[in-house]
Motif scaffolding. Sequence first.
Motif, PDB file in Angstrom:
ATOM      1  N   ASN A 239       0.724  -1.237  -0.144  1.00 31.95           N
ATOM      2  CA  ASN A 239       0.101  -0.075  -0.091  1.00 31.95           C
ATOM      3  C   ASN A 239       0.767   1.267   0.141  1.00 31.95           C
ATOM      4  N   GLU A 240       2.138   1.329   0.975  1.00 41.98           N
ATOM      5  CA  GLU A 240       2.824   2.477   0.804  1.00 41.98           C
ATOM      6  C   GLU A 240       3.260   2.861  -0.387  1.00 41.98           C
ATOM      7  N   VAL A 241       3.709   1.885  -1.475  1.00 41.71           N
ATOM      8  CA  VAL A 241       4.284   2.272  -2.779  1.00 41.71           C
ATOM      9  C   VAL A 241       3.143   2.639  -3.800  1.00 41.71           C
ATOM     10  N   LEU A 242       2.050   2.148  -3.622  1.00 40.93           N
ATOM     11  CA  LEU A 242       0.722   2.572  -4.347  1.00 40.93           C
ATOM     12  C   LEU A 242       0.312   4.050  -3.890  1.00 40.93           C
ATOM     13  N   GLN A 243       0.613   4.457  -2.815  1.00 40.76           N
ATOM     14  CA  GLN A 243       0.083   5.822  -2.314  1.00 40.76           C
ATOM     15  C   GLN A 243       1.001   6.793  -2.513  1.00 40.76           C
ATOM     16  N   LEU A 244       2.222   6.543  -2.809  1.00 38.89           N
ATOM     17  CA  LEU A 244       3.380   7.693  -3.262  1.00 38.89           C
ATOM     18  C   LEU A 244       2.838   8.535  -4.234  1.00 38.89           C
ATOM     19  N   ARG A 305      10.896  14.827  -0.868  1.00 36.83           N
ATOM     20  CA  ARG A 305      10.899  15.649  -1.968  1.00 36.83           C
ATOM     21  C   ARG A 305       9.723  15.594  -2.960  1.00 36.83           C
ATOM     22  N   TYR A 306       9.136  14.293  -2.905  1.00 35.86           N
ATOM     23  CA  TYR A 306       7.991  13.880  -3.895  1.00 35.86           C
ATOM     24  C   TYR A 306       6.738  14.054  -2.915  1.00 35.86           C
ATOM     25  N   THR A 307       6.731  14.111  -1.571  1.00 34.80           N
ATOM     26  CA  THR A 307       5.476  14.426  -0.930  1.00 34.80           C
ATOM     27  C   THR A 307       5.334  15.715  -0.144  1.00 34.80           C
ATOM     28  N   GLY A 308       6.433  16.594  -0.177  1.00 33.88           N
ATOM     29  CA  GLY A 308       6.100  17.911   0.426  1.00 33.88           C
ATOM     30  C   GLY A 308       6.243  17.678   2.039  1.00 33.88           C
ATOM     31  N   LEU A 309       6.379  16.568   2.514  1.00 34.48           N
ATOM     32  CA  LEU A 309       6.528  16.288   4.042  1.00 34.48           C
ATOM     33  C   LEU A 309       7.948  16.407   4.165  1.00 34.48           C
ATOM     34  N   LYS A 310       8.403  16.760   5.763  1.00 35.64           N
ATOM     35  CA  LYS A 310       9.535  16.798   6.145  1.00 35.64           C
ATOM     36  C   LYS A 310      10.224  15.341   6.254  1.00 35.64           C
ATOM     37  N   LYS A 311      11.616  15.327   6.029  1.00 37.01           N
ATOM     38  CA  LYS A 311      12.174  14.050   6.032  1.00 37.01           C
ATOM     39  C   LYS A 311      12.245  13.512   7.404  1.00 37.01           C
ATOM     40  N   GLU A 312      12.165  14.129   8.458  1.00 38.27           N
ATOM     41  CA  GLU A 312      12.164  13.536   9.878  1.00 38.27           C
ATOM     42  C   GLU A 312      10.646  13.022  10.076  1.00 38.27           C
ATOM     43  N   PHE A 313       9.752  13.724   9.701  1.00 39.73           N
ATOM     44  CA  PHE A 313       8.370  13.013   9.605  1.00 39.73           C
ATOM     45  C   PHE A 313       8.168  11.647   9.102  1.00 39.73           C
ATOM     46  N   ILE A 314       8.934  11.697   7.903  1.00 36.28           N
ATOM     47  CA  ILE A 314       8.853  10.207   7.155  1.00 36.28           C
ATOM     48  C   ILE A 314       9.701   9.471   7.877  1.00 36.28           C
ATOM     49  N   LEU A 315      10.754   9.603   8.279  1.00 38.23           N
ATOM     50  CA  LEU A 315      11.619   8.750   9.111  1.00 38.23           C
ATOM     51  C   LEU A 315      10.647   8.226  10.537  1.00 38.23           C
ATOM     52  N   ASP A 316       9.932   9.050  11.028  1.00 34.94           N
ATOM     53  CA  ASP A 316       8.962   8.865  12.179  1.00 34.94           C
ATOM     54  C   ASP A 316       8.257   7.853  11.963  1.00 34.94           C
ATOM     55  N   LEU A 319       9.380   5.138   6.936  1.00 34.67           N
ATOM     56  CA  LEU A 319       9.281   5.418   5.395  1.00 34.67           C
ATOM     57  C   LEU A 319       7.996   4.982   4.844  1.00 34.67           C
ATOM     58  N   ALA A 320       6.918   4.872   5.696  1.00 37.10           N
ATOM     59  CA  ALA A 320       5.509   4.569   5.330  1.00 37.10           C
ATOM     60  C   ALA A 320       4.538   5.473   6.130  1.00 37.10           C
ATOM     61  N   VAL A 321       4.331   6.645   5.460  1.00 38.27           N
ATOM     62  CA  VAL A 321       3.260   7.555   6.072  1.00 38.27           C
ATOM     63  C   VAL A 321       1.980   7.170   5.951  1.00 38.27           C
ATOM     64  N   PRO A 322       1.072   6.862   6.778  1.00 32.69           N
ATOM     65  CA  PRO A 322      -0.258   6.415   6.580  1.00 32.69           C
ATOM     66  C   PRO A 322      -1.166   7.656   6.168  1.00 32.69           C
ATOM     67  N   THR A 323      -2.020   7.397   5.397  1.00 30.42           N
ATOM     68  CA  THR A 323      -2.954   8.392   4.552  1.00 30.42           C
ATOM     69  C   THR A 323      -3.486   9.453   5.566  1.00 30.42           C
ATOM     70  N   TYR A 431      -6.792  11.926  -9.977  1.00 29.97           N
ATOM     71  CA  TYR A 431      -5.461  12.046  -9.085  1.00 29.97           C
ATOM     72  C   TYR A 431      -5.325  12.205  -7.765  1.00 29.97           C
ATOM     73  N   TYR A 432      -6.493  13.007  -7.414  1.00 29.84           N
ATOM     74  CA  TYR A 432      -6.585  13.596  -5.757  1.00 29.84           C
ATOM     75  C   TYR A 432      -7.436  12.735  -5.008  1.00 29.84           C
ATOM     76  N   ASP A 433      -7.799  11.515  -5.334  1.00 27.12           N
ATOM     77  CA  ASP A 433      -8.721  10.435  -4.610  1.00 27.12           C
ATOM     78  C   ASP A 433      -7.803   9.956  -3.682  1.00 27.12           C
ATOM     79  N   MET A 434      -7.893  10.137  -2.232  1.00 25.92           N
ATOM     80  CA  MET A 434      -7.162   9.464  -1.159  1.00 25.92           C
ATOM     81  C   MET A 434      -7.818   8.337  -0.623  1.00 25.92           C
TER      82      MET A 434
END
Length: 500
Positions: A239-244, A305-316, A319-323, A431-434
Motif C-alpha cells: 500500500n505504501e508504494v501505491l500511495q506515493l 521531495r515527492y510528498t512535500g513532507l519533512k524528512k524527519e516526519f517520514i523517518l518517524d 518510510l511509510a506515512v499513513p493516509t 489523481y486527488y482521490d486518497m
Amino acid sequence: MCSKTSKFLHQIIFHLLLLIGCVTTVHAQKIKLPADTSLVSSNEVTVNGKRIPYQVTVGTQPVYGEDGEPDAALFYTYYRRNDVDQVENRPIAFSFNGGPGAASLWMHLGYSSPKRLEISDEGYPIQPYGVVDNPHSIIDVADIVYVDPVNTGFSRLLNDGKREDFFGVYQDITYLADWIDNFLSRQERWRSPKYLIGESYSATRVAGLSAELQDKHGIYLNGVVIVSGTKMELPIASNEVLQLPNYAAVAWYHKKLPEDLQKKSLKDVLSEVEEYAIEEYLPAVERGGFIGEAQKQAVAEKLARYTGLKKEFILDHNLAVPTKAFRKELLREEGYFLGLSDARYKGIDKMDGGDSFTGTPPESAAWDNAFTPAINTYLRDELNFKTDLQYHVSGAVFPWPWDRFTDGTGEKLRNAMMQNPHLQVLFQAGYYDMLVNYFRQMNGMWKLDPSGKMKDRLHFKVYESGHMMYVREEDLVTSTNDLREFIQQSIPLQGEAAKY
C-alpha cells in the motif's frame, strides 16, 4: 358504590380500547411504496450541439422471492432516447454507486444523465439548489438506468424480505442480476448492447455482476466501466508504494513540492514518481526494518521531495506515512486538513495536532450539501414522483458480510472477459482521490490480466480531480467524452463474430 365502581372500570376499558385502536391505525398507515409502479414523462436536452429527445421513467420494480412474492421494491430512473427506431442497436447501461449503501444520485445527477445538479465549476455547492440540463450526458449514445439497491434511495424491503438475503457481496450480486434480467424482459432490451457502470464499491458489484449475468442468465456484456473503484480483491503491491504517486499529486496541487517539480506538469511529475515507486521504493519497503541506514536516509530524502513532507516526519513513520497522517500534516501549518476522497478540498478540525479527525471529510459535507436537496427536488417536483418515504442518500445495509479478501470478484471479471471476447473494461480515476488512489487502481488493472492477452480490451483514464471526478466541470467534459468513446468503440461491427 358497586355501580360507581363498575361505571369507572367501563370508562377505563373504553379509553384503553380507544388507545389500542389509535396505535393500530398508526401501524396500518406505515409508509411504503408499491412494489411495482412507474411514472413516465418526456423531455429533451442538447448534447454536443444536437437536440436529443428522451423519455424518463421513474418507478419501482420488484425483486421476487422463491414463493413468487415481492421481497423488495427497487427504485430506478430510466432514460431512453425516443427518436431511435432500431432499439436492438441502441446500447443500454445500468449505473450504480458504491458504499455499499450509497444511492444512485451521485452518478445520476453528477455524471451521465440528461440532468445535472447546479454546482460551481470546481464542484462546490451553490444556492439555490437545483438541477439543470447536462450538455455532456451520454444519452446521445446510450440509454441509462440508475438503480438504487435495497435500502438506498426509495428502495425498500417488502413483506417477507430478509436483510440477510440482500446485504452482502454475493447476495447483492445475485438479486441485482435477477432484477436486471427482469428489466431487460420488461423493456424489450435483450438484443441491445449492454453495459455496467459502477463507482467505488460498485467495482466489486459490477465485476461480480459481469460473471453472474453471463453464467446464470446468459447476458453477455459489451462493457464494464469502473469509476474510482475498489480493488476487487486482486493481489496488489504494498500500500505504501501505491500511495506515493497519489501523495505527490496532492502535494503538487497544493504547491508543496520543490520549485523544480512544481514547474513541471502534473503528468510529468507523476511519470517520474511512478517509476521511482515501482523500481526503487518497492524493494526498499519490502526489506522493512532490515534496510541499511544509508539507503533508509536516501529513501526518506526522496520521499520528502515527492510528498512535500519533512524528512524527519517520514523517518518517524518508518518510510511509510499513513493516509490519515499525510492528510493532517501537509497543510498543518496553514491550519487545514485534506479531504479523503478528494484532497483538493480543505477542512478545519477541532485541533491541528495528531492524525485523527473530529468531523466529516470536507468534500463529503460539500457533496451532501449539494446533491441531497437536488435529488429530492428533481424526483418529487420535476418528475412528480410523490411519496412520504425519505430518499436514503446513504442507507442502512449493515451488517454486510465482508468477504473482502476472498470474494474473488476480480477473478470473476477476468473469467468473464476470457469467455467473452467482446467484453471490454474502462477504468476512470482521479489523481486527488486518497480513498481509492489512482495508482492502486492502475495496479489492480495490471493484475486483472497477468497474461497480457487482454490488455487491448483494458482502458485506463485519469483526471485532475478526486473520487467523483465529474463534479469538476473540466473533468466532466473529458470523462463523459471518454465514456462515450468507450461505448461506441466497444460495439462490434455488424456480423463480427465473438471469437478469438
